[in-house]
Write a protein that holds these residues in place. Structure first.
Motif, PDB file in Angstrom:
ATOM      1  N   ALA A  62       0.818  -1.220   0.000  1.00  0.00           N
ATOM      2  CA  ALA A  62       0.000   0.000   0.000  1.00  0.00           C
ATOM      3  C   ALA A  62       0.850   1.267   0.000  1.00  0.00           C
ATOM      4  O   ALA A  62       0.323   2.360   0.164  1.00  0.00           O
ATOM      5  CB  ALA A  62      -0.906  -0.013   1.227  1.00  0.00           C
ATOM      6  N   TYR A  63       2.170   1.126  -0.186  1.00  0.00           N
ATOM      7  CA  TYR A  63       3.055   2.290  -0.071  1.00  0.00           C
ATOM      8  C   TYR A  63       3.779   2.604  -1.379  1.00  0.00           C
ATOM      9  O   TYR A  63       4.147   1.696  -2.130  1.00  0.00           O
ATOM     10  CB  TYR A  63       4.067   2.080   1.061  1.00  0.00           C
ATOM     11  CG  TYR A  63       3.400   2.194   2.400  1.00  0.00           C
ATOM     12  CD1 TYR A  63       3.242   3.437   3.006  1.00  0.00           C
ATOM     13  CD2 TYR A  63       2.867   1.067   3.029  1.00  0.00           C
ATOM     14  CE1 TYR A  63       2.587   3.552   4.228  1.00  0.00           C
ATOM     15  CE2 TYR A  63       2.210   1.177   4.252  1.00  0.00           C
ATOM     16  CZ  TYR A  63       2.074   2.425   4.837  1.00  0.00           C
ATOM     17  OH  TYR A  63       1.416   2.550   6.032  1.00  0.00           O
ATOM     18  N   LEU A  64       3.958   3.889  -1.609  1.00  0.00           N
ATOM     19  CA  LEU A  64       4.646   4.374  -2.801  1.00  0.00           C
ATOM     20  C   LEU A  64       5.728   5.365  -2.371  1.00  0.00           C
ATOM     21  O   LEU A  64       5.454   6.280  -1.585  1.00  0.00           O
ATOM     22  CB  LEU A  64       3.604   5.053  -3.706  1.00  0.00           C
ATOM     23  CG  LEU A  64       4.036   5.598  -5.053  1.00  0.00           C
ATOM     24  CD1 LEU A  64       2.884   5.465  -6.050  1.00  0.00           C
ATOM     25  CD2 LEU A  64       4.460   7.057  -4.955  1.00  0.00           C
ATOM     26  N   THR A  65       6.934   5.141  -2.867  1.00  0.00           N
ATOM     27  CA  THR A  65       8.041   6.039  -2.510  1.00  0.00           C
ATOM     28  C   THR A  65       8.334   6.959  -3.690  1.00  0.00           C
ATOM     29  O   THR A  65       8.415   6.502  -4.832  1.00  0.00           O
ATOM     30  CB  THR A  65       9.311   5.221  -2.178  1.00  0.00           C
ATOM     31  OG1 THR A  65       8.957   4.221  -1.234  1.00  0.00           O
ATOM     32  CG2 THR A  65      10.414   6.102  -1.605  1.00  0.00           C
ATOM     33  N   ALA A  66       8.489   8.253  -3.399  1.00  0.00           N
ATOM     34  CA  ALA A  66       8.761   9.238  -4.451  1.00  0.00           C
ATOM     35  C   ALA A  66      10.250   9.585  -4.485  1.00  0.00           C
ATOM     36  O   ALA A  66      10.998   9.283  -3.545  1.00  0.00           O
ATOM     37  CB  ALA A  66       7.933  10.491  -4.211  1.00  0.00           C
ATOM     38  N   LYS A  67      10.632  10.216  -5.599  1.00  0.00           N
ATOM     39  CA  LYS A  67      12.034  10.575  -5.841  1.00  0.00           C
ATOM     40  C   LYS A  67      12.614  11.468  -4.746  1.00  0.00           C
ATOM     41  O   LYS A  67      13.801  11.406  -4.440  1.00  0.00           O
ATOM     42  CB  LYS A  67      12.103  11.304  -7.188  1.00  0.00           C
ATOM     43  CG  LYS A  67      13.419  11.221  -7.890  1.00  0.00           C
ATOM     44  CD  LYS A  67      13.273  11.838  -9.270  1.00  0.00           C
ATOM     45  CE  LYS A  67      14.617  12.003  -9.925  1.00  0.00           C
ATOM     46  NZ  LYS A  67      14.492  12.643 -11.241  1.00  0.00           N
ATOM     47  N   ASP A  68      11.735  12.323  -4.161  1.00  0.00           N
ATOM     48  CA  ASP A  68      12.230  13.217  -3.102  1.00  0.00           C
ATOM     49  C   ASP A  68      12.323  12.515  -1.746  1.00  0.00           C
ATOM     50  O   ASP A  68      12.545  13.158  -0.725  1.00  0.00           O
ATOM     51  CB  ASP A  68      11.326  14.453  -2.993  1.00  0.00           C
ATOM     52  CG  ASP A  68       9.889  14.090  -2.661  1.00  0.00           C
ATOM     53  OD1 ASP A  68       9.597  12.896  -2.411  1.00  0.00           O
ATOM     54  OD2 ASP A  68       9.026  15.000  -2.661  1.00  0.00           O
TER      55      ASP A  68
END
Ligand SMILES: Cc1ncc(COP(=O)(O)O)c(C=O)c1O
Length: 379
Positions: free
Chosen positions: A21-27
């Protein structure tokens, strides 16, 4: 400068990784994702069993063409037919392509041209599915539309009766309108609509592209009401993020889709089908679906408890893990606010916050999302 057409109002989030359920962004920011790629990643991002099935298929073959016998197509077609109590499947690559197939099939099999759809419906962005869609904003600047569609308000049986005639090939609808605002069709209305269509020798197409594949706690939303559609269209959640769409229809329609009548180069791609087979065998399972219903109830209960005293809150809509929070004002600004609190959510229509968590969301994730939503709506 971006070399992409600006067709999407994109968020300032650049994903580099997504799991569960988790999404990691570039920042470096980590988001709890209650959008599931808009009801696509129904088992969360990159589920291990689907990943393994895809990897196995990548090591076998990727693409041949539909001139070959593709065993995986037979397997997934059987899963869809068994779950819907229908008979035959045609595979495409997307929701719009599935609905195109449905619209072609009803014309050819009935010899009639008119299709009745509902106000505020959404059926896709191709010429036929855009014309089928009951929202003017989708059509602006693209006219003239493909003819022979008529739109009636959902839950208005008299309008439907007035629109039905001897040129009506089909009625087509979503049991719960997703893009239009999580608007539910009344069970009595939908049953009567189906009865009237069949009495008129018209077909019934149910668009389950957003509501299907377990999203509402049953394989398909029409099963909550006991409808008997002639054609069901599916896409989105069918293959956990690989492009696949399909129609499932009655065997009596097979003559109209005889060899050479319709096709799609990539439709029924083996890699997408490997993902679909594993996805469907996980989701089309009684205990999994009972869990979806329970989690939907928990989410609804917690939202209601947290929001019932707030003047901005109107009501909860939807079924299972397709949840709408109707507000007394526009929902858009709250979607951006939620992102500031590391939660990804959507709008539906103008005043509705739409939650589409993965179907295997945990209770802890539900509690976390509700805390953020309560927080942003209180401020
Ligand atoms: C109910 C419904 N039908 C059709 C579509 C179109 O699907 P696609 O974008 O895969 O063409 C969508 C997409 O949002 C949908 O929600």
């Amino acid at each position: 400068m971006s070399h992409l057409f600006p067709t999407y109002a994109r968020w300032d989030v650049t994903p580099i990784k997504a799991k569960g359920a988790y999404l990691t962004a570039k920042d470096g920011k980590e988001y709890l994702d209650f959008t599931s790629g808009i009801s696509v990643c129904n088992l969360g991002h990159a589920p291990e069993n689907v990943k393994e099935a895809v990897e196995d298929q990548l090591n076998q073959f990727w693409h041949t063409s539909n001139l070959f016998q593709i065993e995986l197509q037979e397997d997934v077609a059987k899963q869809l037919a068994d779950a819907s109590e229908l008979d035959l499947v045609f595979f495409g690559n997307s929701g719009a392509e599935a609905n195109e197939a449905a619209l072609k099939l009803v014309r050819k099999s009935t010899g009639r041209t008119k299709v009745i759809t509902f106000v505020d419906s959404f059926h896709g962005r191709t010429f036929a599915t855009m014309a089928a869609t009951g929202q003017d904003k989708i059509k602006t600047g693209f006219g003239p539309m493909l003819e022979s569609f008529e739109y009636v308000p959902m839950n208005d049986i008299e309008s439907l009766k007035a629109a039905m005639d001897d040129n009506t090939a089909a009625i087509m609808f979503e049991v719960i309108q997703g893009e239009g605002g999580i608007n539910e069709g009344d069970a009595d209305f939908l049953k009567e609509a189906e009865r009237l269509a069949h009495e008129n020798e018209s077909l019934v197409i149910i668009d389950e592209i957003q509501t299907g594949i377990g999203r509402t706690g049953k394989p398909f939303a029409f099963q909550h009401i006991g409808l008997n559609p002639d054609i069901v269209s599916v896409a989105k959640g069918i293959a956990s993020g690989f492009p696949l769409g399909a129609i499932i229809g009655r065997s009596s329609l097979s003559e109209a889709f005889s060899a050479g009548s319709h096709g799609s180069t990539f439709g029924g791609n083996p890699v997408a089908l490997a993902a679909a087979k594993e996805t469907l065998s996980t989701i089309f399972n009684d205990s999994f679906l009972t869990d979806v219903t329970k989690k939907g109830e928990k989410l609804r209960y917690l939202l209601d408890e947290a929001l019932k005293e707030e003047t901005i809150f109107k009501k909860l809509k939807g079924k299972g893990l397709m949840v709408g929070i109707e507000l007394n004002e526009e929902a858009g600004p709250f979607i951006a606010k939620a992102r500031e609190h590391n939660l990804l959510i959507l709008t539906a229509g103008t005043n509705v916050i739409r939650l589409l968590p993965p179907l295997n969301v945990t209770e802890e994730e539900i509690e976390k999302a509700v805390r953020v939503i309560a927080d942003i709506l209180k401020k």
